[in-house]
Write an enzyme that holds these catalytic residues in place. Structure first.
Site, mmCIF file in Angstrom:
data_model
loop_
_atom_site.group_PDB
_atom_site.id
_atom_site.type_symbol
_atom_site.label_atom_id
_atom_site.label_comp_id
_atom_site.label_asym_id
_atom_site.label_seq_id
_atom_site.Cartn_x
_atom_site.Cartn_y
_atom_site.Cartn_z
ATOM 1 N N ASP A 97 0.869 -1.172 0.000
ATOM 2 C CA ASP A 97 0.000 0.000 0.000
ATOM 3 C C ASP A 97 0.911 1.228 0.000
ATOM 4 O O ASP A 97 1.798 1.345 0.847
ATOM 5 C CB ASP A 97 -0.879 -0.018 1.259
ATOM 6 C CG ASP A 97 -2.250 0.593 1.025
ATOM 7 O OD1 ASP A 97 -2.308 1.668 0.418
ATOM 8 O OD2 ASP A 97 -3.245 -0.009 1.470
ATOM 9 N N ASP A 198 -2.920 4.617 -2.397
ATOM 10 C CA ASP A 198 -3.951 5.224 -1.566
ATOM 11 C C ASP A 198 -4.325 6.619 -2.072
ATOM 12 O O ASP A 198 -3.440 7.429 -2.356
ATOM 13 C CB ASP A 198 -3.402 5.328 -0.131
ATOM 14 C CG ASP A 198 -4.462 5.706 0.874
ATOM 15 O OD1 ASP A 198 -5.426 4.937 1.022
ATOM 16 O OD2 ASP A 198 -4.320 6.765 1.522
ATOM 17 N N GLU A 240 -6.287 3.968 -6.109
ATOM 18 C CA GLU A 240 -7.576 4.160 -5.443
ATOM 19 C C GLU A 240 -8.130 5.496 -5.917
ATOM 20 O O GLU A 240 -7.593 6.556 -5.601
ATOM 21 C CB GLU A 240 -7.408 4.174 -3.916
ATOM 22 C CG GLU A 240 -8.761 4.174 -3.204
ATOM 23 C CD GLU A 240 -8.734 4.676 -1.765
ATOM 24 O OE1 GLU A 240 -9.673 4.387 -1.027
ATOM 25 O OE2 GLU A 240 -7.776 5.374 -1.384
ATOM 26 N N HIS A 314 -11.324 -2.831 3.206
ATOM 27 C CA HIS A 314 -11.184 -2.490 4.630
ATOM 28 C C HIS A 314 -11.913 -1.210 5.040
ATOM 29 O O HIS A 314 -11.904 -0.855 6.213
ATOM 30 C CB HIS A 314 -9.696 -2.356 4.957
ATOM 31 C CG HIS A 314 -9.077 -1.181 4.243
ATOM 32 N ND1 HIS A 314 -8.937 -1.127 2.865
ATOM 33 C CD2 HIS A 314 -8.609 0.000 4.699
ATOM 34 C CE1 HIS A 314 -8.400 0.034 2.530
ATOM 35 N NE2 HIS A 314 -8.184 0.733 3.623
ATOM 36 N N ASP A 315 -12.478 -0.497 4.086
ATOM 37 C CA ASP A 315 -13.220 0.738 4.383
ATOM 38 C C ASP A 315 -14.728 0.540 4.227
ATOM 39 O O ASP A 315 -15.497 1.475 4.462
ATOM 40 C CB ASP A 315 -12.824 1.851 3.387
ATOM 41 C CG ASP A 315 -11.391 2.332 3.556
ATOM 42 O OD1 ASP A 315 -10.847 2.242 4.672
ATOM 43 O OD2 ASP A 315 -10.818 2.800 2.542
HETATM 44 O O1 TEU Z 1 -9.391 5.787 1.820
HETATM 45 C C1 TEU Z 1 -9.817 6.930 1.145
HETATM 46 C C2 TEU Z 1 -11.016 7.544 1.623
HETATM 47 O O2 TEU Z 1 -11.410 8.576 1.136
HETATM 48 C C3 TEU Z 1 -11.737 6.885 2.743
HETATM 49 O O3 TEU Z 1 -11.502 7.605 3.883
HETATM 50 C C4 TEU Z 1 -13.150 6.749 2.456
HETATM 51 O O4 TEU Z 1 -13.748 7.981 2.148
HETATM 52 C C5 TEU Z 1 -13.868 6.203 3.613
HETATM 53 O O5 TEU Z 1 -13.107 5.203 4.194
HETATM 54 C C6 TEU Z 1 -15.159 5.613 3.194
HETATM 55 O O6 TEU Z 1 -15.716 5.103 4.324
HETATM 56 C C7 TEU Z 1 -8.038 5.524 1.924
HETATM 57 C C8 TEU Z 1 -7.834 4.275 2.749
HETATM 58 O O7 TEU Z 1 -8.389 3.177 2.087
HETATM 59 C C9 TEU Z 1 -8.410 4.506 4.116
HETATM 60 O O8 TEU Z 1 -8.341 3.356 4.915
HETATM 61 C C10 TEU Z 1 -7.642 5.655 4.745
HETATM 62 O O9 TEU Z 1 -8.235 5.985 5.970
HETATM 63 C C11 TEU Z 1 -7.617 6.885 3.860
HETATM 64 O O10 TEU Z 1 -7.326 6.586 2.507
HETATM 65 C C12 TEU Z 1 -6.548 7.849 4.330
HETATM 66 O O11 TEU Z 1 -5.272 7.341 4.048
#
Ligand code: TEU
Ligand code: CA
Length: 542
Positions: A97, A198, A240, A314-315
């Protein structure tokens, strides 16, 4: 032929929740190594590891304080090298990542930048004077509150699109870009298989103009990164890109553009939300819309560009809870989702636990929550008058901790994840939903995934074939893939109701994969059971 990642399946690991080996309740690199045989059995080509770099864990590793060290809880650099080597021995690549929109405020660069405004590191970040005694702009952080944090010492604000402990890097500064490329090459030299980037669509930000996503220099930077790191390698790169449309996706992923291998875009996972409202406010998913959006991306990237295929990460909420039924049809709907996704064009991603049908859970107390996004939202909305019950229901539905509960390995204490109390509680259903039970049952969701992964590897009709939607009923998703005279027909019932479908053109066919049974079916009068999914290698009788 095509690139390796076009017939690959990538398995995403959230290291903190995968497997703990030293009894501190936190997953670790040794844990991942101990499960390589399992991953090899599943058949995946690569592992995307959520960040394993040194981090104070304000956002669980997405706040990096040293890009060349491993997080102490996870292990050592030596173990990381060992993981890369042992995975390679099994034909599995490691995708790191890459979090370079921001660092941690505990990164040495930021510490120097803050302590000494004259230091060369000051310009690694984005500092602005107050405007009329206030924040320089109105921009908000994704995790709530202003995107600007005041620094008493210098009287300036710094910019952070995520938490205040995640200051944004200044990509306008060529020295920052060079640092990033050197760091990437450090990992490339260690033999990794690629990078998941990311929030890469945010690096071209122009805060003054309220531009965050898709800034004017974004693609210029990626071309420069390609030249400095990626050219002449076989690395896979996945961006992403929350802000991508199909046209933007082509800019990233058309090989002629020399940027990235593919995008990871989110249109289909946002269909239960309202445009321009926070993700917490939801409506029922429309299957018609889902088919429309998936078809749009399949068709628009048919000849140029490459997409990722996923239901969760994971989000996001768990796939079976968001798109299927995590109650009585859990097994059928989890297999249905696997069949529909894995026979599309693109690179499929499996998020840890998806292959055994892990589910969302019911959070009943905010103390059970770890995620910074959910915790901040809870405080913010509590102050606006929402009740504790309403907020916990929203978090149980959409919160990120649904995906982050420990991997369920077996029915023993802590689901076999750890001998100690896990950092985040295990889902209560681990006694029935776990890897050990899945491996012992020939009819389990696991083996549907295993079969689909193997099928993609050996069938170009799946990896590169054309896609076309078959018009049926609102809640039935049917499509055909075709390549050099070979065709595959996929039919899936996205509902708990029986659906009658007539595709007389195809007559009687025997499915090569199904989630109920593999007996021959008359497609002229097909009755689909709840969440039934079937795929056929079709012989066209017309
Ligand atoms: O996620 C990008 C992001 O915009 C997320 O915060 C998203 O809006 C949210 O999780 C939706 O619920 C990436 C990573 O995947 C995330 O885990 C990180 O927190 C974020 O970037 C910051 O690095
Ligand atoms: Ca551990």
């Amino acid at each position: 032929m095509g690139k390796w990642w076009q017939s690959a399946v990538i398995y995403q690991i959230y290291p903190r929740s995968f497997k703990d080996t030293n009894g501190d309740g936190i997953g670790d690199l040794a844990g991942i190594i101990s499960k390589l045989d399992y991953l090899e059995k599943l058949g995946v080509t690569a592992l995307w590891l959520c960040p394993v770099y040194r981090s104070p864990n304000d956002d669980n590793g997405y706040d990096i304080s040293d890009y060349r060290q491993i997080m102490a809880e996870f292990g050592t650099l030596g173990q990381m090298e060992d993981l890369i080597k042992k995975a390679k021995q099994r034909g599995i690549k490691i995708v790191m990542d890459l979090v370079v929109n921001h660092t941690s405020d505990e990164h040495q660069w930021f510490i120097e930048a803050k302590n000494d405004p004259k230091s060369k590191y000051r310009d690694y970040y984005i500092w602005r004077d107050p405007k009329a005694g206030k924040e320089p702009t109105e921009l908000k952080s994704v995790f709530g509150g202003s995107a600007w944090e005041y620094d008493e010492q210098s009287g300036q604000y710094y910019f952070h699109q995520f938490s205040r402990k995640q200051p944004d890097l200044n990509w306008e500064n060529p020295v920052v870009r060079k640092e990033v490329y050197e760091m990437m090459n450090f990992w490339v030299a260690k033999g990794i298989g690629g990078f998941r980037m990311d929030v890469i669509d945010l690096i071209g930000k122009v805060p003054e103009k309220n531009i965050t996503s898709n800034g004017p220099k974004l693609h210029e930077y990626l071309k420069e990164m390609h030249q400095n790191v990626l050219a002449d390698t076989k690395l896979v790169t996945v961006g992403e890109t929350w802000g991508a449309t199909p046209d933007i996706a082509k800019l990233y992923s058309d090989p002629e553009q020399k940027e990235l291998s593919m995008v990871f875009q989110f249109e289909h996972v946002q269909l239960d939300q309202f445009p321009n409202r926070p993700k917490w406010f939801t409506r029922p998913l429309s299957v018609v819309k889902l088919k429309e959006v998936i078809t749009k991306w399949q068709v628009e990237l048919a000849d140029v560009g490459w997409n990722s295929l996923f239901w969760n990460n994971h989000d996001l909420p768990r796939a079976v809870s968001a798109f299927g039924d995590d109650g009585i049809y859990r097994v059928q709907s989890a297999k249905m989702l696997a069949i529909v996704l894995h026979l599309l064009k693109g690179t499929p991603y499996i998020y840890q636990g998806e292959e055994i049908g892990m589910t969302n859970l019911k959070f009943t107390d905010i103390a059970q929550i770890d995620d910074i996004e959910s915790k901040n939202m809870y405080q913010e909305y509590k102050a606006k008058g929402y009740s504790n019950e309403e907020l916990l229901q929203m978090i149980s539905h959409k919160g990120r901790d649904n995906a982050r509960t420990p991997m369920q390995w077996d029915a023993t204490k802590n689901a076999g994840f750890s001998s100690a109390k896990p950092w985040l509680a295990v889902a209560p259903n681990y006694q029935t939903i776990n890897v050990k039970a899945a491996l012992a049952d020939k009819e389990s969701i696991f083996y549907t995934y295993q079969k689909l992964i193997a099928y993609r590897k050996s069938h170009e009709v799946i990896s590169v074939g054309d896609y076309s939607l078959v018009e049926t009923k609102a809640e039935v998703f049917a499509y055909v893939r075709s390549y050099e005279g070979q065709s595959v027909l996929v039919i899936a019932n996205f509902s708990k109701n029986v659906q009658k479908v007539a595709l007389p053109k195809y007559q009687i066919q025997t499915p090569f994969i199904a989630n109920y049974d593999n007996s021959p079916r008359d497609l002229a009068q097909l009755e689909l059971r709840p969440y039934e999914a079937l795929a056929f290698e079709i012989t066209d009788h017309l």
